[in-house]
Design a protein around this motif. Sequence first.
Motif, mmCIF file in Angstrom:
data_model
loop_
_atom_site.group_PDB
_atom_site.id
_atom_site.type_symbol
_atom_site.label_atom_id
_atom_site.label_comp_id
_atom_site.label_asym_id
_atom_site.label_seq_id
_atom_site.Cartn_x
_atom_site.Cartn_y
_atom_site.Cartn_z
ATOM 1 N N GLY A 6 0.506 -1.446 0.120
ATOM 2 C CA GLY A 6 0.287 -0.126 -0.138
ATOM 3 C C GLY A 6 0.889 1.330 -0.167
ATOM 4 N N ASP A 7 1.909 1.216 0.458
ATOM 5 C CA ASP A 7 2.887 2.561 0.667
ATOM 6 C C ASP A 7 3.178 2.774 -0.938
ATOM 7 O OD1 ASP A 7 2.799 2.400 3.382
ATOM 8 O OD2 ASP A 7 4.842 1.468 3.794
ATOM 9 N N ARG A 8 4.013 3.372 -1.584
ATOM 10 C CA ARG A 8 4.453 3.720 -2.797
ATOM 11 C C ARG A 8 6.135 4.060 -2.738
ATOM 12 N NH1 ARG A 8 0.815 8.892 -4.947
ATOM 13 N NH2 ARG A 8 -0.490 8.463 -3.636
ATOM 14 N N VAL A 9 6.989 3.695 -3.903
ATOM 15 C CA VAL A 9 7.845 3.941 -4.479
ATOM 16 C C VAL A 9 8.572 4.889 -4.936
ATOM 17 C CG1 VAL A 9 10.265 2.790 -5.511
ATOM 18 C CG2 VAL A 9 8.271 1.643 -3.856
ATOM 19 N N VAL A 10 8.727 5.730 -4.924
ATOM 20 C CA VAL A 10 9.108 7.471 -5.982
ATOM 21 C C VAL A 10 10.372 7.015 -5.956
ATOM 22 C CG1 VAL A 10 8.287 9.925 -6.281
ATOM 23 C CG2 VAL A 10 6.994 8.785 -4.516
ATOM 24 N N THR A 11 10.660 7.399 -7.454
ATOM 25 C CA THR A 11 11.806 7.052 -8.127
ATOM 26 C C THR A 11 12.250 8.214 -9.229
ATOM 27 O OG1 THR A 11 11.763 4.390 -8.241
ATOM 28 C CG2 THR A 11 13.565 6.075 -9.670
#
Length: 65
Positions: A6-11
């Motif tokens: 449910g978390d997000r990875v932002v690259t």
Amino acid sequence: MRARAGDRVVTHSRTVGGHEKVAEIVEVMGPNGEPPYRVRSRDGHETVVAPGPDSVVEHRADRDR
């Protein structure tokens, strides 16, 4: 780096003017919330990532405030 489904990875982009990539974590495959993560991008594509130093995790609880 620790995360939950449910978390997000932002690259962040490595080039000036480039777009950052945002993907939702659908499965945490490492121990204790550590990478690798199975993620789903906005277009529905799923892949496994081990985020590098140009990535951050946005926790769901922080976004819901």
